[in-house]
Design a protein around this motif. Structure first.
Motif, mmCIF file in Angstrom:
data_model
loop_
_atom_site.group_PDB
_atom_site.id
_atom_site.type_symbol
_atom_site.label_atom_id
_atom_site.label_comp_id
_atom_site.label_asym_id
_atom_site.label_seq_id
_atom_site.Cartn_x
_atom_site.Cartn_y
_atom_site.Cartn_z
ATOM 1 N N HIS A 115 0.881 -1.176 0.000
ATOM 2 C CA HIS A 115 0.000 0.000 0.000
ATOM 3 C C HIS A 115 0.916 1.223 0.000
ATOM 4 O O HIS A 115 1.639 1.449 0.967
ATOM 5 C CB HIS A 115 -0.883 -0.048 1.257
ATOM 6 C CG HIS A 115 -1.871 1.080 1.357
ATOM 7 N ND1 HIS A 115 -2.482 1.411 2.547
ATOM 8 C CD2 HIS A 115 -2.359 1.930 0.428
ATOM 9 C CE1 HIS A 115 -3.312 2.440 2.335
ATOM 10 N NE2 HIS A 115 -3.250 2.759 1.063
ATOM 11 N N HIS B 34 -2.617 6.800 -4.367
ATOM 12 C CA HIS B 34 -2.277 5.548 -3.689
ATOM 13 C C HIS B 34 -2.290 4.395 -4.690
ATOM 14 O O HIS B 34 -3.001 4.435 -5.686
ATOM 15 C CB HIS B 34 -3.291 5.245 -2.577
ATOM 16 C CG HIS B 34 -3.223 6.216 -1.439
ATOM 17 N ND1 HIS B 34 -3.844 5.998 -0.232
ATOM 18 C CD2 HIS B 34 -2.589 7.423 -1.333
ATOM 19 C CE1 HIS B 34 -3.606 7.027 0.585
ATOM 20 N NE2 HIS B 34 -2.851 7.902 -0.067
ATOM 21 N N CYS C 243 -9.401 5.025 -2.037
ATOM 22 C CA CYS C 243 -8.441 3.920 -2.006
ATOM 23 C C CYS C 243 -9.009 2.744 -1.195
ATOM 24 O O CYS C 243 -9.311 2.895 -0.018
ATOM 25 C CB CYS C 243 -7.132 4.403 -1.388
ATOM 26 S SG CYS C 243 -5.953 3.064 -1.119
ATOM 27 N N LEU D 253 -7.500 0.183 -0.082
ATOM 28 C CA LEU D 253 -6.582 -0.250 0.978
ATOM 29 C C LEU D 253 -6.705 0.655 2.205
ATOM 30 O O LEU D 253 -6.599 0.192 3.342
ATOM 31 C CB LEU D 253 -5.144 -0.276 0.455
ATOM 32 C CG LEU D 253 -4.936 -1.231 -0.727
ATOM 33 C CD1 LEU D 253 -3.567 -1.034 -1.355
ATOM 34 C CD2 LEU D 253 -5.113 -2.687 -0.301
ATOM 35 N N CYS D 254 -6.927 1.945 1.971
ATOM 36 C CA CYS D 254 -7.197 2.861 3.086
ATOM 37 C C CYS D 254 -8.485 2.444 3.797
ATOM 38 O O CYS D 254 -8.566 2.442 5.024
ATOM 39 C CB CYS D 254 -7.337 4.299 2.589
ATOM 40 S SG CYS D 254 -5.758 5.099 2.230
ATOM 41 N N ILE E 140 0.130 2.637 5.285
ATOM 42 C CA ILE E 140 0.646 3.077 3.994
ATOM 43 C C ILE E 140 2.139 3.395 4.104
ATOM 44 O O ILE E 140 2.620 3.827 5.141
ATOM 45 C CB ILE E 140 -0.157 4.288 3.476
ATOM 46 C CG1 ILE E 140 0.172 4.572 2.014
ATOM 47 C CG2 ILE E 140 0.057 5.530 4.326
ATOM 48 C CD1 ILE E 140 -0.864 5.413 1.296
HETATM 49 ZN ZN LIG Z 1 -4.604 4.134 0.346
#
Ligand SMILES: [Zn+2]
Length: 189
Positions: free
Chosen positions: A20, A28, A173, A175-176, A182
Motif C-alpha cells: 500500500h 495511492h 483507495c 486499501l485505506c 501506507i
Molecule cells: Zn490508500
C-alpha cells in the motif's frame, strides 16, 4: 525470458513492491515500480537488454535512442545486444533534445527504448526528436508496459511485460478503507 522471469528480477531487486503505497503524485497504489533498482545490477540489466533485443531485432534498427534518464541503461543494453549505437535525448529548457555531439543520419533506422511505458509521452517525444532530424523511427520497446492499453503510439511497440499498476485518490483507495498502513516508497523503513 518470459513475463514471470522478468517480474522475478524486479521483485528480487526491490524494483517491484506490493503493498500500500503513497506515490509521489499523491495517489495511492497497491504496487510500486522503480526500474532503476533492477537495472542497478549489471547482470539483470544485460539479461533484460538481451531479452528485449530478441523482440526488436526484426525491426533492423541502426541505432537505439532513449529518453534520459530512465531509458539510458536499458537502451545501452539493447544496443549492445543488437550491435548498434545507443544514444539518448535529454531535457533542456523543458524539451527533449540531442546533445553531446550525438547525431542521426537520414539513413538511420531508430528504435526508441525506454524502461517503462506509462502514457507513451516520452517515447513519442523521443521519436519526434529523431524525425525532426530526418531519421526514420521504426519502432519502440520497453521492459514494462504499464499503460493498460491507453498509450497511443503510432509505432510498433514491443515490451517484455504488461503490468497493471492501479492508482486511486486517497478518498477512494480500497486499501485505506481496509485500514492498511501506507508506505511512501523510497523512505527508509
Ligand atoms: Zn490508500
Amino acid at each position: 525470458m518470459d513475463q514471470d522471469a522478468v517480474l522475478d528480477l524486479f521483485r528480487k531487486s526491490g524494483a517491484l513492491l506490493e503493498g500500500h503505497f503513497r506515490l509521489s503524485s499523491g495517489l495511492h497504489s497497491d504496487r510500486y515500480l522503480q526500474s532503476a533498482l533492477v537495472l542497478q545490477y549489471p547482470e539483470f540489466a544485460t539479461a533484460l537488454g538481451r531479452a528485449l533485443a530478441e523482440r526488436v531485432r526484426h525491426f533492423q534498427p541502426t541505432v537505439v535512442m532513449s529518453p534520459a534518464l530512465g531509458g539510458i541503461v536499458i537502451g545501452q543494453e539493447v544496443g549492445h545486444a543488437i550491435g548498434v549505437r545507443a544514444i539518448f535525448a535529454e531535457r533542456q529548457d523543458g524539451s527533449l533534445t540531442l546533445r553531446r555531439g550525438f547525431a542521426l543520419a537520414p539513413s538511420d533506422r531508430v528504435l526508441v527504448v525506454e524502461d517503462v511505458i506509462t502514457t507513451g509521452g516520452s517515447t513519442k517525444e523521443t521519436a519526434a526528436v529523431a524525425e525532426a532530424i530526418g531519421a526514420h523511427v521504426i519502432g519502440a520497446a520497453a521492459i514494462i508496459d504499464r499503460s493498460s492499453g491507453t498509450s497511443k503510439l503510432d509505432l510498433p511497440l514491443q515490451t517484455l511485460v504488461r503490468l497493471e499498476v492501479p492508482t486511486w485518490d486517497p478518498e477512494s483507495c480500497p486499501l485505506c478503507q481496509k485500514g492498511e498502513a501506507i508506505v511512501k516508497p523510497g523512505s527508509r523503513v
